[in-house]
Design a protein around this motif. Structure first.
Motif, mmCIF file in Angstrom:
data_model
loop_
_atom_site.group_PDB
_atom_site.id
_atom_site.type_symbol
_atom_site.label_atom_id
_atom_site.label_comp_id
_atom_site.label_asym_id
_atom_site.label_seq_id
_atom_site.Cartn_x
_atom_site.Cartn_y
_atom_site.Cartn_z
ATOM 1 N N PHE A 518 91.077 58.556 12.943
ATOM 2 C CA PHE A 518 91.103 57.491 11.950
ATOM 3 C C PHE A 518 90.253 56.333 12.480
ATOM 4 C CE2 PHE A 518 94.575 59.972 10.556
ATOM 5 C CZ PHE A 518 95.054 59.530 9.334
ATOM 6 N N VAL A 519 89.820 55.466 11.582
ATOM 7 C CA VAL A 519 89.135 54.244 11.976
ATOM 8 C C VAL A 519 89.672 53.116 11.110
ATOM 9 C CG1 VAL A 519 87.171 54.687 10.430
ATOM 10 C CG2 VAL A 519 86.889 53.159 12.397
ATOM 11 N N GLY A 520 89.907 51.953 11.725
ATOM 12 C CA GLY A 520 90.511 50.867 10.960
ATOM 13 C C GLY A 520 90.498 49.552 11.703
ATOM 14 N N VAL A 521 91.392 48.663 11.306
ATOM 15 C CA VAL A 521 91.466 47.321 11.868
ATOM 16 C C VAL A 521 92.901 47.044 12.294
ATOM 17 C CG1 VAL A 521 89.506 46.452 10.553
ATOM 18 C CG2 VAL A 521 91.800 46.311 9.562
ATOM 19 N N CYS A 522 93.037 46.141 13.260
ATOM 20 C CA CYS A 522 94.385 45.837 13.745
ATOM 21 C C CYS A 522 94.399 44.475 14.422
ATOM 22 C CB CYS A 522 94.887 46.923 14.705
ATOM 23 S SG CYS A 522 93.865 47.158 16.174
ATOM 24 N N ALA A 523 95.613 43.998 14.696
ATOM 25 C CA ALA A 523 95.813 42.716 15.371
ATOM 26 C C ALA A 523 97.079 42.791 16.202
ATOM 27 C CB ALA A 523 95.897 41.571 14.355
ATOM 28 N N GLN A 524 97.047 42.137 17.376
ATOM 29 C CA GLN A 524 98.214 42.092 18.256
ATOM 30 C C GLN A 524 98.485 40.650 18.681
ATOM 31 O OE1 GLN A 524 95.485 44.226 19.203
ATOM 32 N NE2 GLN A 524 96.416 45.809 17.910
ATOM 33 N N ASP A 525 99.756 40.353 18.835
ATOM 34 C CA ASP A 525 100.185 39.083 19.427
ATOM 35 C C ASP A 525 101.412 39.403 20.265
ATOM 36 O OD1 ASP A 525 101.129 36.592 20.127
ATOM 37 O OD2 ASP A 525 100.620 35.671 18.211
ATOM 38 N N LEU A 526 101.189 39.643 21.531
ATOM 39 C CA LEU A 526 102.273 40.090 22.400
ATOM 40 C C LEU A 526 103.206 38.956 22.791
ATOM 41 C CD1 LEU A 526 100.246 42.562 24.655
ATOM 42 C CD2 LEU A 526 101.267 42.910 22.404
ATOM 43 N N GLY A 527 102.843 37.716 22.440
ATOM 44 C CA GLY A 527 103.728 36.586 22.670
ATOM 45 C C GLY A 527 104.698 36.335 21.539
ATOM 46 N N GLY A 528 104.524 37.062 20.420
ATOM 47 C CA GLY A 528 105.465 36.959 19.318
ATOM 48 C C GLY A 528 105.201 35.843 18.345
ATOM 49 N N THR A 529 104.037 35.155 18.440
ATOM 50 C CA THR A 529 103.770 34.061 17.499
ATOM 51 C C THR A 529 103.085 34.540 16.229
ATOM 52 O OG1 THR A 529 101.609 33.558 18.505
ATOM 53 C CG2 THR A 529 103.552 32.465 19.440
ATOM 54 N N ARG A 530 102.707 35.807 16.173
ATOM 55 C CA ARG A 530 102.096 36.428 14.988
ATOM 56 C C ARG A 530 100.822 35.715 14.552
ATOM 57 N NH1 ARG A 530 106.245 39.731 11.185
ATOM 58 N NH2 ARG A 530 107.409 40.695 12.876
ATOM 59 N N ARG A 531 99.926 35.519 15.501
ATOM 60 C CA ARG A 531 98.640 34.908 15.216
ATOM 61 C C ARG A 531 97.910 35.733 14.166
ATOM 62 N NH1 ARG A 531 96.705 29.838 16.703
ATOM 63 N NH2 ARG A 531 94.429 29.831 16.742
ATOM 64 N N ALA A 532 97.331 35.078 13.154
ATOM 65 C CA ALA A 532 96.688 35.777 12.044
ATOM 66 C C ALA A 532 95.231 36.089 12.359
ATOM 67 C CB ALA A 532 96.779 34.947 10.770
ATOM 68 N N ALA A 533 94.813 37.286 11.961
ATOM 69 C CA ALA A 533 93.411 37.702 12.003
ATOM 70 C C ALA A 533 93.002 38.076 10.588
ATOM 71 C CB ALA A 533 93.231 38.884 12.947
ATOM 72 N N ASP A 534 91.838 37.578 10.142
ATOM 73 C CA ASP A 534 91.363 37.814 8.779
ATOM 74 C C ASP A 534 90.129 38.714 8.801
ATOM 75 O OD1 ASP A 534 93.368 36.185 7.840
ATOM 76 O OD2 ASP A 534 92.098 34.403 7.718
ATOM 77 N N PHE A 535 90.131 39.719 7.919
ATOM 78 C CA PHE A 535 89.031 40.674 7.822
ATOM 79 C C PHE A 535 88.415 40.583 6.427
ATOM 80 C CE2 PHE A 535 91.882 42.229 11.044
ATOM 81 C CZ PHE A 535 91.049 42.687 12.049
ATOM 82 N N ASP A 536 87.087 40.420 6.406
ATOM 83 C CA ASP A 536 86.339 40.364 5.151
ATOM 84 C C ASP A 536 85.489 41.619 5.050
ATOM 85 O OD1 ASP A 536 85.111 39.575 2.828
ATOM 86 O OD2 ASP A 536 83.597 38.359 3.857
ATOM 87 N N ARG A 537 85.921 42.547 4.242
ATOM 88 C CA ARG A 537 85.237 43.824 4.000
ATOM 89 C C ARG A 537 85.525 44.850 5.089
ATOM 90 N NH1 ARG A 537 80.839 40.653 3.595
ATOM 91 N NH2 ARG A 537 79.802 41.716 5.325
ATOM 92 N N PHE A 538 85.605 46.086 4.634
ATOM 93 C CA PHE A 538 85.617 47.246 5.524
ATOM 94 C C PHE A 538 84.829 48.330 4.811
ATOM 95 C CE2 PHE A 538 87.098 51.302 7.071
ATOM 96 C CZ PHE A 538 87.155 51.121 8.438
ATOM 97 N N THR A 539 83.814 48.867 5.481
ATOM 98 C CA THR A 539 82.924 49.836 4.851
ATOM 99 C C THR A 539 82.768 51.066 5.731
ATOM 100 O OG1 THR A 539 81.671 48.033 3.823
ATOM 101 C CG2 THR A 539 80.632 50.192 3.868
ATOM 102 N N LEU A 540 82.842 52.241 5.111
ATOM 103 C CA LEU A 540 82.492 53.504 5.748
ATOM 104 C C LEU A 540 81.237 54.036 5.059
ATOM 105 C CD1 LEU A 540 85.767 55.538 6.438
ATOM 106 C CD2 LEU A 540 84.035 54.851 8.093
ATOM 107 N N THR A 541 80.169 54.208 5.825
ATOM 108 C CA THR A 541 78.869 54.584 5.285
ATOM 109 C C THR A 541 78.397 55.873 5.945
ATOM 110 O OG1 THR A 541 78.310 52.250 5.010
ATOM 111 C CG2 THR A 541 76.497 53.827 4.939
ATOM 112 N N PRO A 542 77.929 56.849 5.177
ATOM 113 C CA PRO A 542 77.396 58.064 5.800
ATOM 114 C C PRO A 542 76.086 57.788 6.521
ATOM 115 C CG PRO A 542 76.989 58.082 3.439
ATOM 116 C CD PRO A 542 77.868 56.893 3.710
ATOM 117 N N LEU A 543 75.871 58.489 7.609
ATOM 118 C CA LEU A 543 74.612 58.383 8.355
ATOM 119 C C LEU A 543 73.893 59.719 8.278
ATOM 120 C CD1 LEU A 543 75.780 56.442 11.538
ATOM 121 C CD2 LEU A 543 74.603 55.538 9.548
#
Length: 543
Positions: A518-543
């Motif tokens: 699989f391929v994707g996006v993720c975010a971690q905050d091991l301190g428990g404050t739930r820091r936000a990460a924002d993603f604009d677009r996700f594209t899978l393109t054939p090569l």
């Protein structure tokens, strides 16, 4: 629209253990999902050639509680049937793999429509996995499944058992009956009735290179069952150069014109110095089959090897079927790698191509509305967690493709990170991620989990404190994976060496592995404050 042939795989990427049923003019095909959520995607077709998504059959933790399940455990081998105007789905929920035990529960849900609503799960048994329901002509219902034996010195695959299901009591009745044992490993049982015979279709030889499908039959439901004297109906165990390997685990469906087809799994390998590896996992294929004069089933083309191109049903060839258009199809008839797939995150919910690990996507950690046009992930547990990860991903459907995303993330501590992840499971993945370094501020680097061995190569780190946004890219080219980053999406910088993409496969490492890449996006905050990460677009393109 007419179609002379269907092209395999009809569902590329991780779509194993296909179960197929026809209701009127429509076919429905569902597959296993293991630890991914929502579980059991179902696809719809009117011609067996073009398939479009029709939702997921297990959408809540009430039907599939996957928190804590092992990698490659979870939902195994669903089996879909239709009887009495209702859909019936039985499935295994496996919590333990890689030990003598399986810790498996089997459940049943029903619905009047494939879209639901589905009933509350009915517990059936825990004796083994791969359950299916057989609805006999007399109106009685029978469950068949593999019996698992954990004891040392005994075959773990201890035979196929049969037990009646009582819908009034919502429970199994009577004692289980052993239908068949075999020297070869057998599982994935499905019962059919035709011309006075009961036919037992079996997956044989395990899910790897020795995989196949075997048939047995009996005049009586409870046996004794006679194995097909010709051996395997389908296999590539003795043809390592075949384009579709690991072929096995199937179900039958008939067309309105009386033609028969077999849905089964198979894998397309990538060549590596260590041997073939199947990065895309086990995919769904379809073969045409026919019954012989003496009542056995055979592939219509005359041998037992799966074909890439198969004659379509008569209705599809003459235009009587009106299959989903290729532009709407989830598979494009096995050519899913040939089209761009771009998500601009403009919809209020994630599309059907997305999956999350073990838990549903809910507003506590994922939002598409807090910042319109962006996917917001609130960081939670690490990529090694079996419980609460903030990770969403898509099946890889081609080994020649490019994944890109745009990230806005301002971590303030080393235990906050987010980025683009190329994933097999918690033990094996490549993570192009942004984090915070006390000495250098915001940095971009690589985190690698290689069959449980963890590393953060220091020579891969880039300072990105002044980058307005972070454009991240992963290029898959067969067994090669290249990661890169850019501040503006035009000038790209390679991050790290050429990586071995073939490690993201069922065939790497010492553990049981079933899920494909699989391929994707993720975010971690091991301190428990739930820091936000924002993603604009996700594209899978054939090569």
């Amino acid at each position: 629209m007419t179609a002379d042939h269907l092209h395999n795989p009809v569902l590329p990427g991780c779509h194993p253990d296909p179960t197929v049923v026809r209701v009127g003019q429509e076919y429905y095909l569902a597959t296993s999902t293991f630890e991914w959520f929502p579980a059991v995607p179902v696809h719809r077709s009117t011609d067996l050639v073009h398939w479009e998504p029709a939702g997921h059959l297990l959408n809540s933790r009430d039907t599939a509680d996957l928190r804590g399940v092992a990698d490659s455990a979870g939902v195994w081998a669903p089996s879909l049937s239709h009887h009495g105007g209702r859909f019936w789905l039985v499935y295994s929920l496996v919590r333990t793999v890689g030990s003598p035990y399986k810790d498996v529960d089997n459940y049943l849900i029903t619905a009047d429509s494939i879209e639901g609503p589905w009933s509350e799960p009915v517990f059936l048994n825990s004796s083994g996995f791969d359950p299916s329901l057989f609805h006999d002509e007399d109106g009685r219902h029978w469950l068949v499944n593999l019996r698992w034996d954990h004891r040392p010195g005994r075959p773990s695959f201890a035979g196929i058992v049969l037990q009646e299901y009582d819908p009034g009591a919502r429970a199994l009745a009577g004692e289980p009956v052993l239908l068949l044992r075999h020297d070869e490993l057998i599982e994935g049982p499905n019962l059919y009735r035709r011309d006075g015979w009961y036919y037992l279709m079996l997956a044989e030889g395990g899910t790897g290179w020795n995989h196949g499908i075997l048939m047995a039959r009996s005049r009586a439901l409870t046996g004794p069952y006679e194995l097909d004297p010709a051996g395997s109906l389908l296999t590539t165990r003795d043809d390592p150069g075949a384009p579709l390997l690991k072929a096995g685990h199937g179900e039958l469906v008939s067309t309105p014109d009386g033609e028969w087809y077999l849905a089964h799994l198979a894998s397309r390998p990538v060549a590596t110095p260590e041997g073939p590896r199947c990065v895309l996992g086990r995919e769904t294929c379809i073969q045409r089959v026919q019954w012989t004069g003496d009542g056995w089933l055979r592939l219509a083309h005359g041998d037992n090897r799966p074909r890439l191109s198969v004659p379509a049903p008569r209705a599809a060839r003459t235009g009587a079927g009106s299959g989903a258009s290729p532009s709407a199809s989830a598979s494009g008839g096995g050519r899913d790698g040939g089209r761009d797939h771009c998500d601009d995150f403009d919809a209020p919910v994630l599309g059907p191509r997305w999956s999350s690990l073990r838990v549903p996507a809910d507003p506590s950690w994922l939002s598409l509305t807090e910042r319109p046009g962006w996917l917001r992930l609130r960081g939670r547990q690490s990529p090694h967690s079996l419980f609460d990860q903030s990770l969403v991903a898509q099946r890889l459907t081609s080994v020649h493709c490019r994944a890109t995303t745009v990230l806005d993330f301002r971590p303030t501590r080393f235990d906050q990170q987010a980025g683009l992840i190329c994933w097999y499971d918690t033990t094996t993945h490549y993570y192009l991620r942004v984090t915070h370094c006390e000495e250098r501020g915001r940095v971009l680097g690589l985190a690698v989990s290689d069959d449980g061995a963890y590393a953060e190569p220091a020579d891969c780190e880039l300072p990105v404190e002044d980058w307005p946004l972070l454009h991240l890219r992963a290029d898959f080219d067969g067994a090669a994976l290249r990661l890169s980053a850019s501040p503006d999406g035009t000038e790209w910088t390679r991050v790290g060496p050429v990586l071995d993409a073939s490690k993201l496969s069922d065939d790497y490492g010492d553990r049981l592995r079933f899920t494909g890449a699989f391929v994707g996006v993720c975010a971690q905050d091991l301190g428990g404050t739930r820091r936000a990460a924002d993603f604009d677009r996700f594209t899978l393109t054939p090569l």
